[in-house]
Design a protein around this motif. Structure first.
Motif, PDB file in Angstrom:
ATOM      1  N   GLY B  29       0.777  -1.237   0.000  1.00  0.00           N
ATOM      2  CA  GLY B  29       0.000   0.000   0.000  1.00  0.00           C
ATOM      3  C   GLY B  29       0.804   1.280   0.000  1.00  0.00           C
ATOM      4  N   GLU B  30       2.118   1.186   0.084  1.00  0.00           N
ATOM      5  CA  GLU B  30       2.960   2.385   0.129  1.00  0.00           C
ATOM      6  C   GLU B  30       3.277   2.921  -1.256  1.00  0.00           C
ATOM      7  OE1 GLU B  30       6.257   2.748   3.580  1.00  0.00           O
ATOM      8  OE2 GLU B  30       6.540   1.031   2.250  1.00  0.00           O
ATOM      9  N   ILE B  31       3.665   4.215  -1.280  1.00  0.00           N
ATOM     10  CA  ILE B  31       4.434   4.719  -2.406  1.00  0.00           C
ATOM     11  C   ILE B  31       5.828   5.010  -1.873  1.00  0.00           C
ATOM     12  CG2 ILE B  31       4.753   6.575  -4.088  1.00  0.00           C
ATOM     13  CD1 ILE B  31       1.802   7.000  -4.186  1.00  0.00           C
ATOM     14  N   VAL B  32       6.818   4.355  -2.434  1.00  0.00           N
ATOM     15  CA  VAL B  32       8.196   4.566  -2.004  1.00  0.00           C
ATOM     16  C   VAL B  32       8.968   5.185  -3.158  1.00  0.00           C
ATOM     17  CG1 VAL B  32      10.342   3.420  -1.320  1.00  0.00           C
ATOM     18  CG2 VAL B  32       8.157   2.699  -0.322  1.00  0.00           C
ATOM     19  N   ALA B  33       9.673   6.280  -2.867  1.00  0.00           N
ATOM     20  CA  ALA B  33      10.460   6.953  -3.904  1.00  0.00           C
ATOM     21  C   ALA B  33      11.909   6.497  -3.814  1.00  0.00           C
ATOM     22  CB  ALA B  33      10.379   8.459  -3.723  1.00  0.00           C
ATOM     23  N   LEU B 155       2.426  -4.799  -7.312  1.00  0.00           N
ATOM     24  CA  LEU B 155       3.483  -3.806  -7.167  1.00  0.00           C
ATOM     25  C   LEU B 155       3.789  -3.213  -8.536  1.00  0.00           C
ATOM     26  CD1 LEU B 155       5.904  -2.498  -5.550  1.00  0.00           C
ATOM     27  CD2 LEU B 155       7.243  -4.481  -6.288  1.00  0.00           C
ATOM     28  N   LEU B 156       3.796  -1.875  -8.586  1.00  0.00           N
ATOM     29  CA  LEU B 156       4.099  -1.206  -9.849  1.00  0.00           C
ATOM     30  C   LEU B 156       5.445  -0.502  -9.730  1.00  0.00           C
ATOM     31  CD1 LEU B 156       2.833  -0.556 -12.634  1.00  0.00           C
ATOM     32  CD2 LEU B 156       1.899   1.527 -11.616  1.00  0.00           C
ATOM     33  N   LEU B 157       6.361  -0.825 -10.652  1.00  0.00           N
ATOM     34  CA  LEU B 157       7.661  -0.162 -10.689  1.00  0.00           C
ATOM     35  C   LEU B 157       7.616   0.903 -11.762  1.00  0.00           C
ATOM     36  CD1 LEU B 157       9.865  -3.425 -10.813  1.00  0.00           C
ATOM     37  CD2 LEU B 157       9.061  -2.213  -8.769  1.00  0.00           C
ATOM     38  N   LEU B 158       7.916   2.151 -11.373  1.00  0.00           N
ATOM     39  CA  LEU B 158       7.859   3.251 -12.340  1.00  0.00           C
ATOM     40  C   LEU B 158       9.242   3.871 -12.469  1.00  0.00           C
ATOM     41  CD1 LEU B 158       4.594   4.839 -10.932  1.00  0.00           C
ATOM     42  CD2 LEU B 158       4.823   4.029 -13.271  1.00  0.00           C
ATOM     43  N   ASP B 159       9.806   3.834 -13.667  1.00  0.00           N
ATOM     44  CA  ASP B 159      11.154   4.367 -13.857  1.00  0.00           C
ATOM     45  C   ASP B 159      11.095   5.723 -14.554  1.00  0.00           C
ATOM     46  OD1 ASP B 159      13.864   4.763 -14.064  1.00  0.00           O
ATOM     47  OD2 ASP B 159      14.302   2.723 -14.762  1.00  0.00           O
ATOM     48  N   GLU B 160      11.268   6.760 -13.783  1.00  0.00           N
ATOM     49  CA  GLU B 160      11.263   8.147 -14.264  1.00  0.00           C
ATOM     50  C   GLU B 160      10.094   8.459 -15.191  1.00  0.00           C
ATOM     51  OE1 GLU B 160      14.744  10.277 -14.871  1.00  0.00           O
ATOM     52  OE2 GLU B 160      16.111   8.707 -14.177  1.00  0.00           O
ATOM     53  N   PRO B 161       8.879   8.353 -14.655  1.00  0.00           N
ATOM     54  CA  PRO B 161       7.711   8.620 -15.504  1.00  0.00           C
ATOM     55  C   PRO B 161       7.618  10.079 -15.951  1.00  0.00           C
ATOM     56  CG  PRO B 161       7.046   8.308 -13.219  1.00  0.00           C
ATOM     57  CD  PRO B 161       8.489   7.932 -13.300  1.00  0.00           C
ATOM     58  N   SER B 162       8.323  10.999 -15.271  1.00  0.00           N
ATOM     59  CA  SER B 162       8.206  12.412 -15.647  1.00  0.00           C
ATOM     60  C   SER B 162       9.259  12.836 -16.668  1.00  0.00           C
ATOM     61  CB  SER B 162       8.333  13.288 -14.398  1.00  0.00           C
ATOM     62  OG  SER B 162       9.679  13.317 -13.971  1.00  0.00           O
ATOM     63  N   MET B 163      10.116  11.906 -17.027  1.00  0.00           N
ATOM     64  CA  MET B 163      11.262  12.267 -17.872  1.00  0.00           C
ATOM     65  C   MET B 163      10.826  12.903 -19.200  1.00  0.00           C
ATOM     66  SD  MET B 163      14.050   9.978 -19.747  1.00  0.00           S
ATOM     67  CE  MET B 163      14.563   8.837 -18.482  1.00  0.00           C
ATOM     68  N   GLY B 164      11.325  14.094 -19.450  1.00  0.00           N
ATOM     69  CA  GLY B 164      11.092  14.753 -20.726  1.00  0.00           C
ATOM     70  C   GLY B 164       9.677  15.258 -20.955  1.00  0.00           C
ATOM     71  N   LEU B 165       8.870  15.345 -19.894  1.00  0.00           N
ATOM     72  CA  LEU B 165       7.487  15.770 -20.094  1.00  0.00           C
ATOM     73  C   LEU B 165       7.258  17.190 -19.580  1.00  0.00           C
ATOM     74  CD1 LEU B 165       5.564  12.517 -19.098  1.00  0.00           C
ATOM     75  CD2 LEU B 165       6.436  13.223 -21.332  1.00  0.00           C
ATOM     76  N   ALA B 166       6.278  17.870 -20.185  1.00  0.00           N
ATOM     77  CA  ALA B 166       5.929  19.224 -19.764  1.00  0.00           C
ATOM     78  C   ALA B 166       5.324  19.184 -18.359  1.00  0.00           C
ATOM     79  CB  ALA B 166       4.927  19.822 -20.748  1.00  0.00           C
ATOM     80  N   ILE B 180      -3.731   5.359  -8.544  1.00  0.00           N
ATOM     81  CA  ILE B 180      -3.419   3.928  -8.678  1.00  0.00           C
ATOM     82  C   ILE B 180      -3.137   3.339  -7.306  1.00  0.00           C
ATOM     83  CG2 ILE B 180      -1.729   2.280  -9.585  1.00  0.00           C
ATOM     84  CD1 ILE B 180      -1.410   4.188 -12.003  1.00  0.00           C
ATOM     85  N   ARG B 181      -2.418   4.103  -6.498  1.00  0.00           N
ATOM     86  CA  ARG B 181      -2.156   3.639  -5.139  1.00  0.00           C
ATOM     87  C   ARG B 181      -3.454   3.506  -4.353  1.00  0.00           C
ATOM     88  NH1 ARG B 181       0.524   5.603  -0.305  1.00  0.00           N
ATOM     89  NH2 ARG B 181      -0.021   7.742  -0.792  1.00  0.00           N
ATOM     90  N   SER B 182      -4.350   4.500  -4.471  1.00  0.00           N
ATOM     91  CA  SER B 182      -5.577   4.396  -3.661  1.00  0.00           C
ATOM     92  C   SER B 182      -6.453   3.229  -4.102  1.00  0.00           C
ATOM     93  CB  SER B 182      -6.396   5.694  -3.641  1.00  0.00           C
ATOM     94  OG  SER B 182      -6.018   6.556  -4.649  1.00  0.00           O
ATOM     95  N   SER B 183      -6.257   2.769  -5.329  1.00  0.00           N
ATOM     96  CA  SER B 183      -7.031   1.587  -5.711  1.00  0.00           C
ATOM     97  C   SER B 183      -6.321   0.298  -5.302  1.00  0.00           C
ATOM     98  CB  SER B 183      -7.313   1.598  -7.210  1.00  0.00           C
ATOM     99  OG  SER B 183      -6.118   1.407  -7.907  1.00  0.00           O
ATOM    100  N   GLY B 184      -5.247   0.428  -4.494  1.00  0.00           N
ATOM    101  CA  GLY B 184      -4.696  -0.764  -3.846  1.00  0.00           C
ATOM    102  C   GLY B 184      -3.382  -1.283  -4.398  1.00  0.00           C
ATOM    103  N   THR B 185      -2.785  -0.584  -5.376  1.00  0.00           N
ATOM    104  CA  THR B 185      -1.521  -1.054  -5.932  1.00  0.00           C
ATOM    105  C   THR B 185      -0.349  -0.343  -5.241  1.00  0.00           C
ATOM    106  OG1 THR B 185      -2.610  -1.369  -8.060  1.00  0.00           O
ATOM    107  CG2 THR B 185      -0.208  -1.366  -8.062  1.00  0.00           C
ATOM    108  N   THR B 186       0.608  -1.117  -4.799  1.00  0.00           N
ATOM    109  CA  THR B 186       1.799  -0.576  -4.158  1.00  0.00           C
ATOM    110  C   THR B 186       2.745  -0.043  -5.229  1.00  0.00           C
ATOM    111  OG1 THR B 186       1.503  -2.263  -2.478  1.00  0.00           O
ATOM    112  CG2 THR B 186       3.659  -1.187  -2.550  1.00  0.00           C
ATOM    113  N   ILE B 187       3.473   1.043  -4.894  1.00  0.00           N
ATOM    114  CA  ILE B 187       4.275   1.680  -5.947  1.00  0.00           C
ATOM    115  C   ILE B 187       5.706   1.954  -5.492  1.00  0.00           C
ATOM    116  CG2 ILE B 187       4.553   3.845  -7.241  1.00  0.00           C
ATOM    117  CD1 ILE B 187       1.433   3.791  -7.473  1.00  0.00           C
TER     118      ILE B 187
END
Ligand SMILES: Nc1ncnc2c1ncn2[C@@H]1O[C@H](COP(=O)(O)OP(=O)(O)O)[C@@H](O)[C@H]1O
Ligand SMILES: [Mg+2]
Lengths: 311, 237
Positions: B29-33, B155-166, B180-187
């Protein structure tokens, strides 16, 4: 050069060229599929072709013997022969991948190692066939009586050409549907576009590679059988047609499925037109001249590299 | 319960040691950076979790099970979705086919999952027949996230989702990560964009040269002088 021989024979040459072309297309697809997923030219594909011809030969020899089938039983024997050839080709293609290529992939071997392994496997297979099945060509018992069925503009279209066209079109359509619409096809296209990401999606790359070889082997083996119906079957028979099919694959854009189909038909027709113009002894010169020309002028072929496409 | 545990990981590329004794934990249930400069080892960490890289030493535990010897196609089957660095959309597949690829290992009717993704990213629905390669960067990022969601990950692994975006697109993406986290997926979120990542995350780790140099609550890291100096673009204290 004899221009009038060419114009007088135009329709004959066209029919002949399309028949050859369908066979080239079936074999070319094996090169293109494998190249699409592995960026590897499977130079042992010639032996897949040869194995299909032998498989069809042994099966029909057992079933037909010295008989001369006609009517519905002819149709059945043709289907059995094609299926047998396809299975022979599929099995050899599967084994090739396992034995000659997979160990090298595991080791991240350089390109040259794959080429050498392919040539080695090819030598091994055709010499084995020569040793086991004899050095002389054998004839496949005819599953049907060949003869003209109809003619267009004076060109006779025989049973044999019709068998080739109908079965090749059926196989090409099925393949197209498999690649566009099935789970295997999606996995194959995903690996062709980005193998690592495909594996993150749950695609088992090894399995897709295996299935790709088998798919190409099925068509190549079936083509070997169809080819052998006309020429007979001998252990060295794969070399020239397979090299021409490779030319066709390059011509259409290696890695591109539709390109292999178009390239095959085009090469078959051009080769026969060339033979009509310059004499039959120029046939192979025309084909391999095209190979050299394409590689020099437009190495990505007419349609470019894009197995990723569903089309 | 801890959903993901990286224990004392060493990862090497030939002679280059990319990770040294990295230990990270992510609770259900966490979001860990996971923060750090370029080349710190963030991508390598995610790749090791999903089986694209093999640890030299140490282990990866997912829901208590060792997964660091499994091939990637099996790891995703256990419930680890990976949105790779650079998005890695299949350029010659339609948006819809890209989403179907995400569900490659799943059987049965997926239309409900597909609708869920389209509800999160309505623009993808408009573009569903278009080739992935024709989308804008932001749309491709949405597609990459949607595609990973199609595997129904725990568990969702996100690798620099903001890269190069406005900036506006980045905000959209970050608010969707929260949804996505509130619907129960750990990130587990890898970012160079440290402020926004820490504002979203519960906890954070800072990597430097392949080592974890800080691990704390996100709020604490956000106010830490060293973090601010190194990653938030403020002059050194
Ligand atoms: N395929 C590779 N081959 C060799 N070295 C690599 C490879 N991928 C990453 N590295 C090295 O490993 C270290 C960590 O890289 P990476 O995990 O990509 O960092 P980050 O994602 O934090 O920018 C860097 O020094 C990088 O140069
Ligand atoms: Mg990175």
């Amino acid at each position: 050069m004899c221009f009038s021989c060419f114009t007088q024979n135009f329709w004959n040459l066209l029919v002949l060229g399309l028949a050859d072309g369908f066979l080239y297309a079936l074999v070319a697809i094996g090169y293109t599929l494998v190249y699409g997923v592995l960026q590897l030219i499977n130079f042992a594909h010639s032996e897949v072709f040869m194995s299909g011809a032998f498989a069809g030969y042994f099966i029909l020899n057992g079933l037909i013997g010295t008989g001369s089938p006609h009517g519905l039983s002819s149709v059945a024997y043709v289907v059995i022969g094609i299926a047998g050839g396809a299975c022979g080709g599929g099995v050899i293609a599967f084994l090739l991948e396992r034995v000659a290529y997979r160990p090298l992939r595991r080791r991240h071997a350089p390109r040259l190692a794959f080429l050498i392994s392919a040539i080695g496997a090819s030598f091994f297979l055709y010499n084995l066939a020569g040793k086991e099945f004899g050095r002389d060509a054998v004839e496949i018992p005819a599953p049907f009586t060949n003869g003209p069925v109809f003619s267009i503009f004076g060109a006779q279209v025989t049973t044999y050409y019709i068998v080739i066209a109908v079965s090749a079109i059926a196989m090409l359509v099925i393949l197209d549907r498999v690649v566009a619409g099935t789970r295997l096809g999606k996995g194959l296209r995903a690996v062709a576009q980005d193998a690592e990401t495909a594996s993150l999606m749950g695609v088992n790359i090894d399995r897709v590679v295996s299935q790709t070889f088998v798919l190409g082997g099925l068509l190549g083996g079936a083509a070997g059988f169809l080819f052998g119906l006309n020429t007979g079957v001998v252990y060295t028979m794969g070399f020239t047609p397979a090299l021409k099919a490779f030319t066709a694959a390059v011509l259409g854009g290696i890695g591109n499925l539709r390109g292999a189909m178009v390239g095959g038909l085009l090469l078959g027709v051009v080769e026969n037109f060339g033979a009509g113009l310059f004499g039959t002894q120029w046939r192979d010169v025309v084909s391999f001249g095209i190979l050299v020309l394409v590689l020099l002028v437009r190495p990505t072929g007419l349609l470019g590299e894009r197995l990723g496409r569903s089309a | 319960m801890s959903l993901l545990q990286l224990v004392d990981l060493d990862v090497r590329y030939g002679a280059i040691q990319a990770l040294s004794a990295v230990s990270v934990e992510v609770q259900q249930g966490e979001i860990v950076a996971l923060l750090g400069a370029n080349g710190a080892g963030k991508t390598t960490t995610l790749r090791t979790i999903s089986g694209l890289a093999r640890p030299w030493k140490g282990s990866v535990l997912f829901a208590g099970q060792e997964i660091h010897r499994l091939p990637p196609h099996e790891v995703v089957g256990l419930g680890v979705g990976h949105v790779p660095e650079g998005r890695r959309i299949f350029p010659q597949m339609s948006v819809q086919e890209n989403l179907e690829m995400g569900a490659y290992r799943r059987r049965g009717n997926l239309s409900q999952d597909m609708e869920r993704v389209y509800a999160l990213f309505p623009v993808l629905k408009q573009r569903r027949r278009q080739d992935g390669g024709t989308l804008s960067g932001g749309e491709q990022q949405m597609l990459a996230i949607g595609r990973a969601l199609m595997s129904d990950p725990r568990l969702l692994l996100l690798d620099e989702p903001s890269m190069g975006l406005a900036p506006l697109v980045v905000e959209t993406i970050f608010s969707i990560i929260e949804q996505i986290r509130s619907s129960g997926t750990t990130i587990l979120l890898v970012e160079q964009n440290a402020v926004q990542a820490l504002q979203l995350a519960d906890r954070g780790y800072v990597l430097e040269n392949g080592r974890v140099v800080m691990a704390d609550q996100a709020g604490v890291l956000l106010n830490d002088q060293r973090v601010r100096a190194a990653y938030l673009g403020e002059g050194a204290a």
